[in-house]
Design a protein around this motif. Structure first.
Motif, short mmCIF file in Angstrom:
data_model
loop_
_atom_site.label_atom_id
_atom_site.label_comp_id
_atom_site.label_asym_id
_atom_site.label_seq_id
_atom_site.Cartn_x
_atom_site.Cartn_y
_atom_site.Cartn_z
N PHE A 251 38.16 52.72 37.64
CA PHE A 251 36.87 52.28 38.15
C PHE A 251 35.94 51.90 37.00
N ASN B 260 43.78 57.05 40.99
CA ASN B 260 42.40 56.60 40.85
C ASN B 260 42.32 55.27 40.11
N ASN C 167 37.46 52.56 45.74
CA ASN C 167 38.39 53.52 46.34
C ASN C 167 39.20 52.91 47.48
N ARG D 188 31.73 52.56 43.78
CA ARG D 188 32.91 53.41 43.68
C ARG D 188 33.65 53.50 45.02
N GLU D 189 32.90 53.56 46.09
CA GLU D 189 33.51 53.63 47.42
C GLU D 189 34.30 52.36 47.73
N ALA E 165 42.07 51.53 45.82
CA ALA E 165 42.90 52.51 45.11
C ALA E 165 43.62 53.48 46.04
N ARG E 166 43.13 53.64 47.26
CA ARG E 166 43.62 54.72 48.13
C ARG E 166 45.10 54.60 48.48
#
Length: 308
Positions: free
Chosen positions: A129, A84, A75, A71-72, A78-79
């Protein structure tokens, strides 16, 4: 140094460069004599008691450290979008960052298949995700891309003097033939930095760089399936933020922890999000989920929503 031999010597000497792809592929096939079956996430047969389908995504991630790491990585892609989700075109790059190696045509096939399952008539341009993780599980169940060990054994067939080195031009042609994911420009750039003054390259170090071994691969796949199994098969195209809000609201309603809420409470909660459920519709949906007090088992209801 050459792998070229006469036609009548092929059975007794090292294989030609043109046959190296067949040698590597045969080694892969020997390791996978039993056909691999892709197991849908919602049918995972592992330790299903490790997590609960009534946990929020955050709770699931805290319990599944490998999925949290994935997930990290997601991210990071996605950031910059302020959401998300990531652009569908970024999915291959994201999967590579997660440590996955795959054949591009297989990825495209899985993407097309999953995008067609979206309820919208027009497939989305951005994905969650959970969508990326479902593709991760699909691809991780395959072994189309050879490992470094398999590749090294195959390339040793041309290293007749056992020097651990092969000529630049030979390696360049081999690598662009063996794996669909290695493009000519990528191979040339990497080889240019590794060749010595004589134009030779230590192929063991090269292949270990190109095909790194992920020691956590099996655990990543196990935990990813647990995560998706807990969410349900609709997770890829549903808003997980709304799902988690729904769970928290149900927990607040059930302050005595019975596992049930009144039908009027559930109807009010559902319609507070903009839906327009009627009493009749809810009664039909919750048939078989109510007790003698006409209260609904909300965990069963959530599983219905996430899987049907």
């Amino acid at each position: 140094m050459s792998c070229t031999v006469n036609q009548n010597q092929k059975q007794n000497q090292n294989p030609t460069q043109d046959n190296i792809q067949k040698i590597v592929q045969n080694q892969i096939n020997n390791q996978n004599q039993k056909q691999i079956q892709i197991q849908p996430a919602n049918q995972f047969q592992g330790d299903n008691n490790a997590v609960s389908s009534f946990w929020t995504c955050e709770e699931l991630l805290q319990a599944l450290s490998q999925v949290l790491r994935l997930r990290e990585i997601f991210n990071m892609f996605a950031r910059f979008s302020g959401s998300n989700t990531i652009d569908i075109l970024k999915v291959p790059e994201c999967l590579h960052a997660m440590g996955l190696h795959f054949v591009e045509s297989t990825l495209k096939s899985f993407l097309s298949e999953r995008l067609l399952k979206f309820p919208q008539s027009k497939p989305p341009t951005r994905v969650s995700f959970e969508f990326v993780l479902s593709i991760y599980c699909d691809l991780s169940s395959l072994e189309e891309v050879p490992t470094a060990a398999v590749m090294i054994n195959g390339f040793r067939c041309c290293d007749t003097q056992n020097t651990g080195e092969l000529p630049y031009n030979m390696l360049r042609r081999m690598l662009t033939l063996v794996s669909e994911r290695l493009h000519d420009t990528e191979v040339s750039s990497l080889l240019d930095n590794m060749k010595d003054d004589k134009g030779n390259i230590k192929y063991v170090a090269l292949l270990e760089t190109l095909f790194p071994t992920d020691i956590d691969a099996s655990e990543k796949l196990r935990q990813a399936r647990l995560y998706l199994n807990a969410l349900g098969k609709n997770a890829s195209h549903m808003d997980m933020h709304k799902r988690d809000e729904f769970i928290r609201a149900l927990r607040n309603l059930d302050n005595t922890h019975t596992g049930c809420v009144g039908t009027d409470q559930l109807l009010s909660l559902l319609n507070s999000n903009g839906d327009r459920f009627t009493v009749t519709e809810l009664a039909s949906l919750t048939r078989g989920m109510t007790n003698c007090k006409k209260q609904v088992d909300y965990r069963m209801f959530l599983r219905l929503i996430m899987n049907d």
